[in-house]
Scaffold this motif. Structure first.
Motif, PDB file in Angstrom:
ATOM      1  N   ARG A 137       0.831  -1.206   0.000  1.00 33.74           N
ATOM      2  CA  ARG A 137       0.000   0.000   0.000  1.00 33.74           C
ATOM      3  C   ARG A 137       0.866   1.257   0.000  1.00 33.74           C
ATOM      4  O   ARG A 137       0.547   2.234  -0.660  1.00 33.74           O
ATOM      5  CB  ARG A 137      -0.927  -0.002   1.215  1.00 33.74           C
ATOM      6  CG  ARG A 137      -2.029  -1.054   1.157  1.00 33.74           C
ATOM      7  CD  ARG A 137      -2.841  -1.055   2.429  1.00 33.74           C
ATOM      8  NE  ARG A 137      -3.874  -2.087   2.416  1.00 33.74           N
ATOM      9  CZ  ARG A 137      -4.635  -2.401   3.446  1.00 33.74           C
ATOM     10  NH1 ARG A 137      -4.479  -1.751   4.601  1.00 33.74           N
ATOM     11  NH2 ARG A 137      -5.535  -3.351   3.351  1.00 33.74           N
ATOM     12  N   HIS A 138       1.949   1.223   0.769  1.00 33.59           N
ATOM     13  CA  HIS A 138       2.863   2.361   0.850  1.00 33.59           C
ATOM     14  C   HIS A 138       3.452   2.677  -0.530  1.00 33.59           C
ATOM     15  O   HIS A 138       3.512   3.843  -0.939  1.00 33.59           O
ATOM     16  CB  HIS A 138       3.983   2.036   1.845  1.00 33.59           C
ATOM     17  CG  HIS A 138       5.000   3.110   2.000  1.00 33.59           C
ATOM     18  ND1 HIS A 138       4.820   4.206   2.808  1.00 33.59           N
ATOM     19  CD2 HIS A 138       6.228   3.268   1.434  1.00 33.59           C
ATOM     20  CE1 HIS A 138       5.888   4.991   2.741  1.00 33.59           C
ATOM     21  NE2 HIS A 138       6.754   4.440   1.922  1.00 33.59           N
ATOM     22  N   ARG A 186       0.708   4.110  -2.737  1.00 35.04           N
ATOM     23  CA  ARG A 186       0.416   5.488  -2.351  1.00 35.04           C
ATOM     24  C   ARG A 186       1.468   6.425  -2.931  1.00 35.04           C
ATOM     25  O   ARG A 186       1.154   7.524  -3.404  1.00 35.04           O
ATOM     26  CB  ARG A 186       0.375   5.623  -0.825  1.00 35.04           C
ATOM     27  CG  ARG A 186      -0.043   7.017  -0.353  1.00 35.04           C
ATOM     28  CD  ARG A 186      -0.130   7.076   1.155  1.00 35.04           C
ATOM     29  NE  ARG A 186       1.186   6.981   1.767  1.00 35.04           N
ATOM     30  CZ  ARG A 186       1.397   6.967   3.087  1.00 35.04           C
ATOM     31  NH1 ARG A 186       0.362   7.004   3.918  1.00 35.04           N
ATOM     32  NH2 ARG A 186       2.615   6.898   3.580  1.00 35.04           N
ATOM     33  N   ASN A 206       4.966  10.307   0.522  1.00 36.76           N
ATOM     34  CA  ASN A 206       5.731   9.339   1.335  1.00 36.76           C
ATOM     35  C   ASN A 206       6.942   9.991   2.009  1.00 36.76           C
ATOM     36  O   ASN A 206       8.045   9.460   2.025  1.00 36.76           O
ATOM     37  CB  ASN A 206       6.180   8.150   0.481  1.00 36.76           C
ATOM     38  CG  ASN A 206       5.032   7.203   0.172  1.00 36.76           C
ATOM     39  OD1 ASN A 206       3.923   7.378   0.684  1.00 36.76           O
ATOM     40  ND2 ASN A 206       5.282   6.211  -0.660  1.00 36.76           N
ATOM     41  N   ILE A 216      -8.807   8.475  -5.435  1.00 41.51           N
ATOM     42  CA  ILE A 216      -7.693   8.307  -4.495  1.00 41.51           C
ATOM     43  C   ILE A 216      -8.258   8.212  -3.084  1.00 41.51           C
ATOM     44  O   ILE A 216      -9.052   9.078  -2.682  1.00 41.51           O
ATOM     45  CB  ILE A 216      -6.716   9.489  -4.592  1.00 41.51           C
ATOM     46  CG1 ILE A 216      -6.170   9.608  -6.020  1.00 41.51           C
ATOM     47  CG2 ILE A 216      -5.579   9.336  -3.593  1.00 41.51           C
ATOM     48  CD1 ILE A 216      -5.294  10.820  -6.237  1.00 41.51           C
ATOM     49  N   TRP A 252      -4.993   8.677   1.850  1.00 40.98           N
ATOM     50  CA  TRP A 252      -3.788   9.030   1.092  1.00 40.98           C
ATOM     51  C   TRP A 252      -3.695  10.543   0.935  1.00 40.98           C
ATOM     52  O   TRP A 252      -2.605  11.104   1.011  1.00 40.98           O
ATOM     53  CB  TRP A 252      -3.802   8.344  -0.266  1.00 40.98           C
ATOM     54  CG  TRP A 252      -3.628   6.855  -0.183  1.00 40.98           C
ATOM     55  CD1 TRP A 252      -3.619   6.074   0.948  1.00 40.98           C
ATOM     56  CD2 TRP A 252      -3.445   5.958  -1.288  1.00 40.98           C
ATOM     57  NE1 TRP A 252      -3.458   4.757   0.627  1.00 40.98           N
ATOM     58  CE2 TRP A 252      -3.350   4.645  -0.740  1.00 40.98           C
ATOM     59  CE3 TRP A 252      -3.382   6.124  -2.664  1.00 40.98           C
ATOM     60  CZ2 TRP A 252      -3.160   3.524  -1.536  1.00 40.98           C
ATOM     61  CZ3 TRP A 252      -3.203   5.005  -3.471  1.00 40.98           C
ATOM     62  CH2 TRP A 252      -3.089   3.715  -2.906  1.00 40.98           C
TER      63      TRP A 252
END
Length: 234
Positions: A17-18, A21, A145, A223, A227
């Motif tokens: 998921r990271h 994203r 991130n 989205i 996020w």
């Protein structure tokens, strides 16, 4: 070993998921940078003033002051102040909308379409509307991130890329510096498109920028909201 930035995501599902994203965030950054480049090129070619590149307007302001050109000094001071106000307004709208990009981008689209439809010879009000929109655009994505990004200016991105390149040459293998070319490339491509549009449509080409902003706002609905919370200013 995982990089320190990914240690909280040691779980494979969370790591996946990271990564996604980050990818989606960078696609959004690229798209919004295209919008910024288009708008800046259209505004610059139509009026001779930068719409999002305030470093350029700041240098021009300093030269105008040194030349004693009070008219140009006042105009450029107004442009820079308007951009600052747009940034502040973008954060306020972001907070009011619970940090989702759609309301912000729809406001930007409205300003750009209004600027394109300005019917009078004096283009300054239309220019100010576009500058407010570009200031607001910076609140759409502030980091991805944990990596800082800029949408309407690329000097910082090129600087971070250059410093990362220097560290890479010295043998340091840090992550993230390469992605700084994404907003630069997006703004460059957008500026080329904007210049071509302005040659055919004049300042009315801002209508295309406005429609693109609205389209990106609708796309942002896909989205996940959590996020957006990581992309937009806190």
């Amino acid at each position: 070993m995982l990089p320190s930035s990914l240690k909280p995501y040691a779980n494979p599902t969370l790591l996946h998921r990271h990564k996604w994203r980050g990818r989606v965030g960078l696609i959004l950054v690229a798209s919004l940078s295209v919008l910024a480049g288009m708008t800046d090129a259209i505004g610059f070619m139509a009026s001779g003033d930068f719409v999002s590149f305030m470093s350029g307007n700041t240098t021009r302001l300093a030269v105008a002051i040194s030349d004693g050109d009070l008219g140009l000094t006042g105009r450029l001071t107004l442009l820079v102040a308007t951009f600052i106000a747009g940034n502040a307004l973008g954060v306020i709208i972001s907070r009011i909308s619970k940090r989702h990009a759609l309301p912000l981008l729809l406001c930007i689209a409205t300003l750009l379409c209004g600027a394109a439809a300005w019917p009078f010879v004096d283009q300054l009000p239309a220019l100010l509307a576009a500058i407010i929109a570009m200031g607001m655009l910076n609140a759409a994505v502030e980091e991805v991130n944990g990596l800082p990004v800029g949408l309407t200016y690329v000097t910082g991105a090129l600087s971070r890329f250059g410093r990362g390149l220097g560290r890479w040459i010295l043998g340091e293998r840090r992550n993230g510096w390469r992605v700084q070319l994404i907003p630069w490339a997006g703004m460059f491509v957008g500026a080329v498109i904007g210049a071509l549009l302005e040659q055919r449509m004049g300042i009315h080409a801002l209508l295309v920028s406005g429609l693109l902003a609205a389209f990106l706002g609708l796309v942002s609905l896909m989205i996940p909201h959590r996020w957006h919370l990581g992309y937009m200013p806190r």
